[in-house]
Design a protein around this motif. Sequence first.
Motif, PDB file in Angstrom:
ATOM      1  N   ALA A  31      33.291  25.398  33.875  1.00  0.00           N
ATOM      2  CA  ALA A  31      34.146  24.204  33.917  1.00  0.00           C
ATOM      3  C   ALA A  31      33.482  23.072  33.142  1.00  0.00           C
ATOM      4  O   ALA A  31      32.260  23.020  33.018  1.00  0.00           O
ATOM      5  CB  ALA A  31      34.377  23.794  35.366  1.00  0.00           C
ATOM      6  N   ASP A  32      34.299  22.162  32.638  1.00  0.00           N
ATOM      7  CA  ASP A  32      33.807  20.959  31.961  1.00  0.00           C
ATOM      8  C   ASP A  32      32.910  21.264  30.762  1.00  0.00           C
ATOM      9  O   ASP A  32      31.905  20.588  30.538  1.00  0.00           O
ATOM     10  CB  ASP A  32      33.081  20.035  32.946  1.00  0.00           C
ATOM     11  N   LEU A  33      33.292  22.294  29.982  1.00  0.00           N
ATOM     12  CA  LEU A  33      32.543  22.642  28.774  1.00  0.00           C
ATOM     13  C   LEU A  33      33.147  21.893  27.588  1.00  0.00           C
ATOM     14  O   LEU A  33      34.364  21.889  27.398  1.00  0.00           O
ATOM     15  CB  LEU A  33      32.603  24.157  28.526  1.00  0.00           C
ATOM     16  N   TYR A  34      32.280  21.232  26.820  1.00  0.00           N
ATOM     17  CA  TYR A  34      32.720  20.445  25.665  1.00  0.00           C
ATOM     18  C   TYR A  34      31.925  20.841  24.436  1.00  0.00           C
ATOM     19  O   TYR A  34      30.740  21.160  24.532  1.00  0.00           O
ATOM     20  CB  TYR A  34      32.501  18.946  25.914  1.00  0.00           C
ATOM     21  N   LYS A  35      32.573  20.772  23.278  1.00  0.00           N
ATOM     22  CA  LYS A  35      31.891  20.977  22.000  1.00  0.00           C
ATOM     23  C   LYS A  35      31.653  19.606  21.379  1.00  0.00           C
ATOM     24  O   LYS A  35      32.567  18.795  21.279  1.00  0.00           O
ATOM     25  CB  LYS A  35      32.731  21.835  21.065  1.00  0.00           C
ATOM     26  N   VAL A  36      30.414  19.357  20.976  1.00  0.00           N
ATOM     27  CA  VAL A  36      30.059  18.087  20.354  1.00  0.00           C
ATOM     28  C   VAL A  36      30.571  18.098  18.911  1.00  0.00           C
ATOM     29  O   VAL A  36      30.224  18.970  18.121  1.00  0.00           O
ATOM     30  CB  VAL A  36      28.532  17.859  20.388  1.00  0.00           C
ATOM     31  N   VAL A  37      31.423  17.128  18.597  1.00  0.00           N
ATOM     32  CA  VAL A  37      32.000  17.007  17.265  1.00  0.00           C
ATOM     33  C   VAL A  37      31.121  16.107  16.401  1.00  0.00           C
ATOM     34  O   VAL A  37      30.942  16.349  15.207  1.00  0.00           O
ATOM     35  CB  VAL A  37      33.435  16.438  17.358  1.00  0.00           C
ATOM     36  N   LYS A  38      30.560  15.067  17.023  1.00  0.00           N
ATOM     37  CA  LYS A  38      29.764  14.084  16.279  1.00  0.00           C
ATOM     38  C   LYS A  38      28.803  13.411  17.243  1.00  0.00           C
ATOM     39  O   LYS A  38      29.132  13.198  18.405  1.00  0.00           O
ATOM     40  CB  LYS A  38      30.718  13.047  15.660  1.00  0.00           C
ATOM     41  N   VAL A  39      27.630  13.060  16.757  1.00  0.00           N
ATOM     42  CA  VAL A  39      26.655  12.278  17.514  1.00  0.00           C
ATOM     43  C   VAL A  39      26.440  10.976  16.748  1.00  0.00           C
ATOM     44  O   VAL A  39      26.144  10.992  15.556  1.00  0.00           O
ATOM     45  CB  VAL A  39      25.315  13.026  17.672  1.00  0.00           C
ATOM     46  N   VAL A  40      26.635   9.844  17.438  1.00  0.00           N
ATOM     47  CA  VAL A  40      26.441   8.531  16.816  1.00  0.00           C
ATOM     48  C   VAL A  40      25.184   7.916  17.435  1.00  0.00           C
ATOM     49  O   VAL A  40      25.159   7.600  18.618  1.00  0.00           O
ATOM     50  CB  VAL A  40      27.666   7.618  17.053  1.00  0.00           C
ATOM     51  N   ASP A  41      24.146   7.772  16.620  1.00  0.00           N
ATOM     52  CA  ASP A  41      22.851   7.274  17.095  1.00  0.00           C
ATOM     53  C   ASP A  41      22.821   5.758  17.196  1.00  0.00           C
ATOM     54  O   ASP A  41      23.580   5.047  16.537  1.00  0.00           O
ATOM     55  CB  ASP A  41      21.737   7.720  16.141  1.00  0.00           C
ATOM     56  N   ASN A  42      21.906   5.271  18.042  1.00  0.00           N
ATOM     57  CA  ASN A  42      21.584   3.845  18.178  1.00  0.00           C
ATOM     58  C   ASN A  42      22.753   2.981  18.646  1.00  0.00           C
ATOM     59  O   ASN A  42      22.908   1.848  18.203  1.00  0.00           O
ATOM     60  CB  ASN A  42      21.016   3.288  16.870  1.00  0.00           C
ATOM     61  N   THR A  43      23.576   3.508  19.540  1.00  0.00           N
ATOM     62  CA  THR A  43      24.694   2.727  20.075  1.00  0.00           C
ATOM     63  C   THR A  43      25.144   3.285  21.418  1.00  0.00           C
ATOM     64  O   THR A  43      24.877   4.437  21.738  1.00  0.00           O
ATOM     65  CB  THR A  43      25.893   2.728  19.087  1.00  0.00           C
ATOM     66  N   PHE A  44      25.817   2.441  22.180  1.00  0.00           N
ATOM     67  CA  PHE A  44      26.548   2.864  23.378  1.00  0.00           C
ATOM     68  C   PHE A  44      28.044   2.656  23.158  1.00  0.00           C
ATOM     69  O   PHE A  44      28.834   2.750  24.086  1.00  0.00           O
ATOM     70  CB  PHE A  44      26.121   2.055  24.603  1.00  0.00           C
ATOM     71  N   ASP A  45      28.464   2.340  21.927  1.00  0.00           N
ATOM     72  CA  ASP A  45      29.846   2.002  21.607  1.00  0.00           C
ATOM     73  C   ASP A  45      30.708   3.266  21.512  1.00  0.00           C
ATOM     74  O   ASP A  45      30.745   3.921  20.471  1.00  0.00           O
ATOM     75  CB  ASP A  45      29.897   1.216  20.292  1.00  0.00           C
ATOM     76  N   ILE A  46      31.401   3.586  22.611  1.00  0.00           N
ATOM     77  CA  ILE A  46      32.203   4.810  22.643  1.00  0.00           C
ATOM     78  C   ILE A  46      33.426   4.739  21.728  1.00  0.00           C
ATOM     79  O   ILE A  46      34.016   5.762  21.406  1.00  0.00           O
ATOM     80  CB  ILE A  46      32.618   5.199  24.080  1.00  0.00           C
ATOM     81  N   SER A  47      33.782   3.547  21.251  1.00  0.00           N
ATOM     82  CA  SER A  47      34.916   3.434  20.326  1.00  0.00           C
ATOM     83  C   SER A  47      34.600   4.111  18.985  1.00  0.00           C
ATOM     84  O   SER A  47      35.507   4.373  18.201  1.00  0.00           O
ATOM     85  CB  SER A  47      35.306   1.973  20.107  1.00  0.00           C
ATOM     86  N   LYS A  48      33.338   4.405  18.725  1.00  0.00           N
ATOM     87  CA  LYS A  48      32.946   5.109  17.493  1.00  0.00           C
ATOM     88  C   LYS A  48      33.547   6.512  17.431  1.00  0.00           C
ATOM     89  O   LYS A  48      33.571   7.127  16.372  1.00  0.00           O
ATOM     90  CB  LYS A  48      31.426   5.219  17.387  1.00  0.00           C
ATOM     91  N   CYS A  49      34.046   7.017  18.567  1.00  0.00           N
ATOM     92  CA  CYS A  49      34.643   8.359  18.607  1.00  0.00           C
ATOM     93  C   CYS A  49      36.164   8.331  18.440  1.00  0.00           C
ATOM     94  O   CYS A  49      36.785   9.386  18.344  1.00  0.00           O
ATOM     95  CB  CYS A  49      34.299   9.049  19.922  1.00  0.00           C
ATOM     96  N   GLU A  50      36.755   7.147  18.396  1.00  0.00           N
ATOM     97  CA  GLU A  50      38.214   7.058  18.267  1.00  0.00           C
ATOM     98  C   GLU A  50      38.662   7.725  16.974  1.00  0.00           C
ATOM     99  O   GLU A  50      38.105   7.473  15.908  1.00  0.00           O
ATOM    100  CB  GLU A  50      38.667   5.602  18.300  1.00  0.00           C
TER     101      GLU A  50
END
Length: 75
Positions: A31-50
């Motif tokens: 359950a709750d398995l996800y594939k990482v599409v992108k890693v954005v370093d040096n931020t906590f800004d989750i809008s970078k994944c929009e």
Amino acid sequence: MWCTRAGDCVVVTGPENAPEVESKGCTEKVADLYKVVKVVDNTFDISKCEGVAEVALAQQLDADKFVLCMEPVKN
């Protein structure tokens, strides 16, 4: 040091305010398995994944901060 890259699969557990991320194989039936599409370093800004991924998760490991952009894996 724990390092997640695009293409890796992870399971997210724990409470929303303190999620835990564990590496898994992308073909595991969990359950709750996800594939990482992108890693954005040096931020906590989750809008970078929009527009990039369905799920965003801000993480910190020691002094490193990053956002994981992820898609659910449907096994």
